[in-house]
Design a protein around this motif. Structure first.
Motif, short mmCIF file in Angstrom:
data_model
loop_
_atom_site.label_atom_id
_atom_site.label_comp_id
_atom_site.label_asym_id
_atom_site.label_seq_id
_atom_site.Cartn_x
_atom_site.Cartn_y
_atom_site.Cartn_z
N SER A 34 12.61 2.53 -6.16
CA SER A 34 11.84 2.50 -4.92
C SER A 34 11.35 3.90 -4.56
CB SER A 34 12.69 1.95 -3.77
OG SER A 34 13.03 0.61 -4.01
N THR A 35 12.24 4.88 -4.77
CA THR A 35 11.86 6.28 -4.51
C THR A 35 10.78 6.73 -5.48
OG1 THR A 35 14.16 6.67 -3.84
CG2 THR A 35 12.79 8.61 -4.20
N LEU A 36 10.93 6.33 -6.75
CA LEU A 36 9.93 6.68 -7.77
C LEU A 36 8.56 6.09 -7.41
CD1 LEU A 36 9.22 7.89 -10.58
CD2 LEU A 36 9.88 5.68 -11.57
N LEU A 37 8.55 4.86 -6.98
CA LEU A 37 7.30 4.21 -6.56
C LEU A 37 6.63 4.97 -5.42
CD1 LEU A 37 7.96 0.35 -6.54
CD2 LEU A 37 6.00 1.49 -7.56
N GLU A 38 7.44 5.37 -4.45
CA GLU A 38 6.92 6.10 -3.30
C GLU A 38 6.32 7.44 -3.73
OE1 GLU A 38 5.74 6.51 0.47
OE2 GLU A 38 6.71 4.73 -0.33
N LEU A 39 7.00 8.13 -4.62
CA LEU A 39 6.51 9.42 -5.12
C LEU A 39 5.19 9.24 -5.88
CD1 LEU A 39 9.90 10.95 -6.37
CD2 LEU A 39 8.52 11.82 -4.48
N PHE A 40 5.13 8.19 -6.72
CA PHE A 40 3.92 7.94 -7.50
C PHE A 40 2.76 7.55 -6.59
CE2 PHE A 40 1.04 5.56 -10.24
CZ PHE A 40 0.99 6.36 -11.37
N ARG A 41 3.07 6.72 -5.58
CA ARG A 41 2.05 6.26 -4.65
C ARG A 41 1.42 7.44 -3.91
NH1 ARG A 41 4.61 1.58 -2.84
NH2 ARG A 41 5.79 2.77 -1.35
N LYS A 42 2.28 8.36 -3.47
CA LYS A 42 1.77 9.54 -2.76
C LYS A 42 0.96 10.43 -3.71
CE LYS A 42 5.29 9.80 0.83
NZ LYS A 42 6.56 10.43 1.25
N LYS A 43 1.47 10.57 -4.93
CA LYS A 43 0.81 11.43 -5.92
C LYS A 43 -0.59 10.93 -6.25
CE LYS A 43 2.34 11.53 -10.34
NZ LYS A 43 1.38 11.69 -11.45
N GLU A 44 -0.75 9.60 -6.34
CA GLU A 44 -2.02 9.01 -6.76
C GLU A 44 -2.82 8.40 -5.62
OE1 GLU A 44 -2.99 9.70 -9.60
OE2 GLU A 44 -1.12 10.27 -10.58
N ASN A 45 -2.29 8.50 -4.39
CA ASN A 45 -2.97 7.94 -3.21
C ASN A 45 -3.22 6.42 -3.34
OD1 ASN A 45 -3.22 10.34 -1.68
ND2 ASN A 45 -4.87 10.99 -3.04
N PHE A 46 -2.22 5.70 -3.85
CA PHE A 46 -2.31 4.25 -3.95
C PHE A 46 -1.77 3.62 -2.67
CE2 PHE A 46 -2.01 4.05 -8.88
CZ PHE A 46 -3.38 4.22 -8.97
N THR A 47 -2.28 2.42 -2.35
CA THR A 47 -1.72 1.66 -1.23
C THR A 47 -0.63 0.74 -1.77
OG1 THR A 47 -3.40 -0.05 -1.53
CG2 THR A 47 -3.88 1.70 0.05
N GLU A 48 0.24 0.28 -0.86
CA GLU A 48 1.38 -0.54 -1.28
C GLU A 48 0.99 -1.86 -1.91
OE1 GLU A 48 4.89 -1.07 1.02
OE2 GLU A 48 4.52 0.78 2.14
N ASP A 49 -0.14 -2.42 -1.50
CA ASP A 49 -0.51 -3.75 -1.99
C ASP A 49 -1.25 -3.72 -3.33
OD1 ASP A 49 -2.73 -2.53 -0.98
OD2 ASP A 49 -3.54 -4.30 0.02
N VAL A 50 -1.38 -2.55 -3.92
CA VAL A 50 -2.03 -2.45 -5.23
C VAL A 50 -1.11 -3.02 -6.31
CG1 VAL A 50 -2.78 -0.79 -7.00
CG2 VAL A 50 -3.44 -0.45 -4.65
N ALA A 51 -1.69 -3.74 -7.24
CA ALA A 51 -0.97 -4.18 -8.46
C ALA A 51 0.26 -5.02 -8.16
CB ALA A 51 -0.57 -2.96 -9.28
N ASP A 52 0.03 -6.22 -7.65
CA ASP A 52 1.16 -7.10 -7.34
C ASP A 52 1.40 -8.19 -8.38
OD1 ASP A 52 2.46 -6.13 -5.13
OD2 ASP A 52 1.05 -7.00 -3.72
N ARG A 53 0.58 -8.24 -9.42
CA ARG A 53 0.73 -9.29 -10.42
C ARG A 53 1.93 -9.00 -11.34
NH1 ARG A 53 -2.29 -10.06 -15.12
NH2 ARG A 53 -3.49 -8.20 -14.61
#
Length: 200
Positions: A34-53
């Motif tokens: 979960s922490t890794l996801l948060e770090l990656f999301r901030k790094k790449e400016n992704f929103t949480e709802d990206v890539a849910d498949r």
């Protein structure tokens, strides 16, 4: 965080059951991922709802599954996650460069090292449940063809992290339910054995 790691894996009771220890390990992996996801999301400016498949291919959950089938489902999913994660990390380093090692790279390394430990734990539980195991990860349906476009590659890596996060949480919930299920199954087996003994 170090305190959490020690408590989560070892607990206050050294006599914890194997399913409880595996559940604690899955919970810790989920926390790290979960922490890794948060770090990656901030790094790449992704929103949480990206890539849910979903990327991993296993049978859907069912209340009809016995302990062995539940363990097989989790173990198989985690094996597929490992294949995806190894590919994602290798591709990310190859395409985006190693660069300096920061919090994100350290967390990614930790998740990559923690996942095989959970796979080993679920594999041992599966062996105990069925006496032997000859499982190999099914790669059918896995998206191992990594995109070449830079944005699509980053999106694919993010989806892989989300998959590991999803399955570590699923593993936690499944494994937490196992001790009570195992106790019930043992009681049923013991009653059946006792009935057979009295008939002789």
């Amino acid at each position: 965080m170090a305190g959490r790691s020690t408590r989560s894996i070892n607990g206050s009771d050294g006599s914890r059951t194997a399913p409880a220890r595996a559940a604690a390990l899955a919970d810790l992996l989920h926390y790290e991922c979960s922490t890794l996801l948060e770090l990656f999301r901030k790094k790449e400016n992704f929103t949480e709802d990206v890539a849910d498949r979903r990327m991993v291919s296993v049978p859907p959950p069912s209340s009809q599954l016995d302990t062995r089938d539940k363990l097989w489902r989790i173990h198989s999913a985690l094996l597929q996650c490992q294949k995806l994660l190894e590919k994602a990390v290798a591709k990310e380093e190859e395409e985006l460069g190693g660069g300096k090692k920061g919090e994100y790279e350290n967390k990614r390394k930790l998740v990559k090292e923690r996942l095989p430990l959970l796979i080993l734990s679920t594999g041992e539980l599966l062996k105990a449940a069925e006496g032997t195991t000859s499982l190999t990860p099914s790669v059918e349906g896995l998206e191992l063809n990594v995109p070449t476009n830079l944005f699509d590659l980053k999106l694919w890596v993010y989806r892989v992290y989300k998959e590991v996060n999803y399955w570590s949480k699923t593993a936690t919930n499944t494994l937490k339910d196992l001790p009570s299920v195992i106790v019930k199954e043992r009681a049923r087996t013991t009653r059946a054995r006792n009935r057979r003994s009295t008939r002789r």
